[in-house]
Design a protein around this motif. Structure first.
Motif, PDB file in Angstrom:
ATOM      1  N   CYS A   1       0.836  -1.214   0.000  1.00 27.84           N
ATOM      2  CA  CYS A   1       0.000   0.000   0.000  1.00 27.84           C
ATOM      3  C   CYS A   1       0.864   1.256   0.000  1.00 27.84           C
ATOM      4  N   GLN A   2       1.933   1.213   0.818  1.00 28.76           N
ATOM      5  CA  GLN A   2       2.825   2.374   0.844  1.00 28.76           C
ATOM      6  C   GLN A   2       3.499   2.583  -0.505  1.00 28.76           C
ATOM      7  N   CYS A   3       3.891   1.464  -1.148  1.00 29.29           N
ATOM      8  CA  CYS A   3       4.504   1.585  -2.479  1.00 29.29           C
ATOM      9  C   CYS A   3       3.511   2.168  -3.485  1.00 29.29           C
ATOM     10  N   SER A   4       2.259   1.649  -3.451  1.00 31.62           N
ATOM     11  CA  SER A   4       1.249   2.187  -4.376  1.00 31.62           C
ATOM     12  C   SER A   4       0.955   3.645  -4.080  1.00 31.62           C
ATOM     13  N   ALA A   5       0.860   3.982  -2.763  1.00 29.85           N
ATOM     14  CA  ALA A   5       0.624   5.392  -2.410  1.00 29.85           C
ATOM     15  C   ALA A   5       1.792   6.270  -2.852  1.00 29.85           C
ATOM     16  N   THR A   6       3.019   5.736  -2.673  1.00 30.79           N
ATOM     17  CA  THR A   6       4.200   6.496  -3.116  1.00 30.79           C
ATOM     18  C   THR A   6       4.183   6.702  -4.625  1.00 30.79           C
ATOM     19  N   LEU A   7       3.810   5.634  -5.351  1.00 31.00           N
ATOM     20  CA  LEU A   7       3.727   5.766  -6.814  1.00 31.00           C
ATOM     21  C   LEU A   7       2.667   6.784  -7.213  1.00 31.00           C
ATOM     22  N   LYS A   8       1.510   6.755  -6.511  1.00 30.87           N
ATOM     23  CA  LYS A   8       0.467   7.736  -6.813  1.00 30.87           C
ATOM     24  C   LYS A   8       0.950   9.152  -6.541  1.00 30.87           C
ATOM     25  N   VAL A   9       1.620   9.319  -5.379  1.00 28.00           N
ATOM     26  CA  VAL A   9       2.131  10.660  -5.045  1.00 28.00           C
ATOM     27  C   VAL A   9       3.159  11.112  -6.071  1.00 28.00           C
ATOM     28  N   LEU A  10       4.027  10.172  -6.486  1.00 26.34           N
ATOM     29  CA  LEU A  10       5.033  10.526  -7.497  1.00 26.34           C
ATOM     30  C   LEU A  10       4.364  10.885  -8.825  1.00 26.34           C
ATOM     31  N   ARG A  11       3.312  10.112  -9.188  1.00 25.00           N
ATOM     32  CA  ARG A  11       2.588  10.468 -10.423  1.00 25.00           C
ATOM     33  C   ARG A  11       1.958  11.846 -10.302  1.00 25.00           C
ATOM     34  N   GLN A  12       1.353  12.121  -9.131  1.00 23.97           N
ATOM     35  CA  GLN A  12       0.760  13.445  -8.935  1.00 23.97           C
ATOM     36  C   GLN A  12       1.815  14.541  -9.013  1.00 23.97           C
ATOM     37  N   VAL A  13       2.992  14.263  -8.422  1.00 24.07           N
ATOM     38  CA  VAL A  13       4.076  15.262  -8.472  1.00 24.07           C
ATOM     39  C   VAL A  13       4.521  15.479  -9.916  1.00 24.07           C
ATOM     40  N   VAL A  14       4.638  14.361 -10.671  1.00 22.26           N
ATOM     41  CA  VAL A  14       5.049  14.488 -12.080  1.00 22.26           C
ATOM     42  C   VAL A  14       3.992  15.252 -12.872  1.00 22.26           C
ATOM     43  N   GLU A  15       2.702  14.908 -12.649  1.00 21.61           N
ATOM     44  CA  GLU A  15       1.633  15.634 -13.349  1.00 21.61           C
ATOM     45  C   GLU A  15       1.630  17.109 -12.972  1.00 21.61           C
ATOM     46  N   LYS A  16       1.833  17.379 -11.678  1.00 22.02           N
ATOM     47  CA  LYS A  16       1.881  18.774 -11.241  1.00 22.02           C
ATOM     48  C   LYS A  16       3.051  19.506 -11.880  1.00 22.02           C
ATOM     49  N   ALA A  17       4.213  18.831 -11.935  1.00 19.99           N
ATOM     50  CA  ALA A  17       5.379  19.455 -12.569  1.00 19.99           C
ATOM     51  C   ALA A  17       5.123  19.697 -14.055  1.00 19.99           C
ATOM     52  N   GLN A  18       4.503  18.706 -14.725  1.00 21.45           N
ATOM     53  CA  GLN A  18       4.189  18.895 -16.143  1.00 21.45           C
ATOM     54  C   GLN A  18       3.198  20.035 -16.339  1.00 21.45           C
ATOM     55  N   ARG A  19       2.188  20.105 -15.450  1.00 27.07           N
ATOM     56  CA  ARG A  19       1.221  21.202 -15.559  1.00 27.07           C
ATOM     57  C   ARG A  19       1.894  22.551 -15.325  1.00 27.07           C
ATOM     58  N   ILE A  20       2.820  22.586 -14.351  1.00 22.31           N
ATOM     59  CA  ILE A  20       3.551  23.837 -14.088  1.00 22.31           C
ATOM     60  C   ILE A  20       4.402  24.218 -15.291  1.00 22.31           C
ATOM     61  N   LEU A  21       5.038  23.206 -15.917  1.00 20.89           N
ATOM     62  CA  LEU A  21       5.852  23.494 -17.104  1.00 20.89           C
ATOM     63  C   LEU A  21       4.982  24.006 -18.252  1.00 20.89           C
ATOM     64  N   ARG A  22       3.800  23.377 -18.433  1.00 17.73           N
ATOM     65  CA  ARG A  22       2.903  23.860 -19.488  1.00 17.73           C
ATOM     66  C   ARG A  22       2.438  25.285 -19.215  1.00 17.73           C
ATOM     67  N   LEU A  23       2.073  25.543 -17.947  1.00 17.44           N
ATOM     68  CA  LEU A  23       1.662  26.909 -17.598  1.00 17.44           C
ATOM     69  C   LEU A  23       2.811  27.897 -17.787  1.00 17.44           C
ATOM     70  N   ALA A  24       4.027  27.450 -17.429  1.00 14.98           N
ATOM     71  CA  ALA A  24       5.185  28.334 -17.619  1.00 14.98           C
ATOM     72  C   ALA A  24       5.405  28.622 -19.105  1.00 14.98           C
ATOM     73  N   GLU A  25       5.228  27.597 -19.953  1.00 16.12           N
ATOM     74  CA  GLU A  25       5.373  27.822 -21.394  1.00 16.12           C
ATOM     75  C   GLU A  25       4.298  28.769 -21.910  1.00 16.12           C
ATOM     76  N   MET A  26       3.047  28.565 -21.436  1.00 14.91           N
ATOM     77  CA  MET A  26       1.970  29.463 -21.864  1.00 14.91           C
ATOM     78  C   MET A  26       2.233  30.894 -21.397  1.00 14.91           C
ATOM     79  N   CYS A  27       2.704  31.039 -20.152  1.00 16.73           N
ATOM     80  CA  CYS A  27       3.009  32.380 -19.646  1.00 16.73           C
ATOM     81  C   CYS A  27       4.188  32.996 -20.396  1.00 16.73           C
ATOM     82  N   ARG A  28       5.162  32.150 -20.758  1.00 17.52           N
ATOM     83  CA  ARG A  28       6.319  32.664 -21.485  1.00 17.52           C
ATOM     84  C   ARG A  28       5.920  33.155 -22.878  1.00 17.52           C
ATOM     85  N   LYS A  29       4.905  32.523 -23.464  1.00 15.92           N
ATOM     86  CA  LYS A  29       4.424  33.004 -24.757  1.00 15.92           C
ATOM     87  C   LYS A  29       3.810  34.395 -24.642  1.00 15.92           C
TER      88      LYS A  29
END
Length: 445
Positions: free
Chosen positions: A305-333
């Motif tokens: 369960c901890q491994c699955s929760a860790t994987l979920k948290v890591l996926r959320q962190v990756v998605e959040k980072a990707q969303r931040i990068l997309r927003l940064a690209e949109m703002c940079r435009k």
């Protein structure tokens, strides 16, 4: 005198008729004059209206030509300005596209590095989990082997003890049989010796017995009579004696069996107690094994369960980072060239105020709010850009409101101007200002 009286009224009547005729003639002349004047005025009005229409048409034509020339010049200037602006915008867009391509490549490299690092960490975590599971399985197998060995040793000891006790019981039974045979032999020897003694005594007393034969005959006669009298009771006595002997033998046998049974029951009870203790130990060991298995399973489930929760948290962190990068690209435009060159504005504080602020930030405080603010010191640059964007947004909203008000004012002025410049082809109820001015310049004659 009489001839003059009738002539006077006739002259008065003639004068009256003449006056009436003159009045009628004057009235007809005035009427004809009014009709002529009315016709003249109508013709003059129609000519004035026609001339005013031609004048207004000419004025509108000249005004439109002047407006066309002015509009043409304005449009040419706007086209030149727009072409220059478009060229500058295209240059900015090209530079922005080049910068974005470079940043995209860097972001892809960073994302690839982060993905490789994440996969490496995941592999390490899986390897660690496999090693831990292997260690747990080895420990469990070792515990099971130890429990089996202990159980086999106890079982072997119990079987050996049971064999030894059975051998002891067999030896005791054999000893008892030998003792019984020895006692029986001794009793037989005693019986034979007693019988020999009795025979010897009988031979010694035979002489005296022969003397007593006569008496014996009498006694025999008396005995026969007594025997005949007590034959039935003797038979009953013999029967009871045999039954008593048989019963005593049975009682002795039952007593021996009872003694053996008591001894066997004691041994059986002791064996049962030992068996119960062994079963209790076995149950405890089984409970410990099941508890250890349940604990290991619980730990495994928790770790999973901890491994699955860790994987979920890591996926959320990756998605959040990707969303931040997309927003940064949109703002940079949406950034301007100035913001790309100078992304952070200079502080409005003086040097002394900045030093004081740094000293305040470096001081250690015990208040929870100040400690929480210390954790967010790294976001100062972000808050600078965020506040700058908010201020620009508010400024643009105010500028938009001012431009909207200015647009409404210009629309109102344009409507007023068009209302004053537009001429209705029909005759209006109220005279047009140009017609009124012309009528004032050329009054009616």
């Amino acid at each position: 005198m009489a001839g003059l009286r009738p002539a006077a009224p006739r002259a008065a009547e003639d004068e009256l008729l003449l006056l009436q005729r003159q009045a009628l003639a004057e009235e007809e002349a005035a009427k004809a004059k009014r009709e002529l004047l009315t016709r003249f005025l109508q013709e003059k009005l129609s000519r004035e209206e026609q001339s005013s229409r031609w004048g207004l048409h000419k004025v509108c034509t000249l005004w439109r030509s002047a407006q066309r020339k002015t509009k043409d010049e304005e449009l040419r200037q706007d086209i030149e300005i727009l072409s220059q602006t478009f060229t500058r915008v295209m240059d900015c867009k090209d530079s922005a596209i080049e910068a974005l391509v470079t940043e995209l490549k860097e972001a892809e490299e960073q994302q690839n590095r982060a993905l490789r690092s994440h996969l490496h960490l995941t592999d390490q975590l899986l390897q660690l989990q496999r090693c831990r599971l292997g260690y747990l399985e080895q420990g469990f197998s070792a515990q099971v082997g130890a429990l089996k060995a202990e159980f086999e040793a106890e079982r072997k000891a119990m079987l050996e003890q049971q064999d030894w006790e059975s051998c002891c019981l067999q030896d005791m039974a054999l000893a008892m049989e030998q003792d019984h045979a020895r006692n029986e032999h001794e009793a037989l020897l005693n019986f034979q010796s007693a019988r020999d003694d009795i025979k010897n005594k009988a031979r010694g007393a035979q002489g005296s017995i022969e003397g007593l034969l006569g008496l014996a005959g009498e006694i025999q006669t008396a005995r026969r009579s007594y025997a005949q009298a007590t034959e039935k009771k003797k038979v009953e006595f013999e029967e009871l004696k045999r039954k008593c002997e048989k019963t005593s033998c049975e009682i002795d046998a039952q007593a021996k069996k009872l003694q053996k049974l008591q001894e066997n029951e004691e041994q059986t009870q002791r064996i049962r107690d030992e068996r119960e203790l062994a079963l209790q130990k076995l149950q405890k060991l089984r409970a410990q094994i099941s508890q250890a298995g349940a604990t290991a399973h619980t730990h495994l489930v928790t770790l999973t369960c901890q491994c699955s929760a860790t994987l979920k948290v890591l996926r959320q962190v990756v998605e959040k980072a990707q969303r931040i990068l997309r927003l940064a690209e949109m703002c940079r435009k949406l950034e301007t060239q100035e913001e790309k060159v100078l992304p952070f504005y200079a502080s409005s504080l003086a040097e002394q105020e900045q030093q004081k602020a740094r000293r305040v930030l470096e001081e250690t405080t015990s208040e929870p709010l100040a400690q929480a603010l210390q954790d967010y010191v790294g976001l100062e640059r972000f808050w600078q850009r965020f506040n700058k964007a908010k201020l620009e947004e508010k400024g643009l909203e105010r500028a938009r409101a001012a431009l909207a008000d200015r647009n409404q004012e210009l629309r109102r002025l344009l409507q007023q101007y068009l209302a004053g410049a537009t001429i209705n082809q029909k005759v209006p109820k109220d005279p047009h200002p140009l017609l009124t001015t012309k009528q004032k310049l050329h009054p009616q004659k």
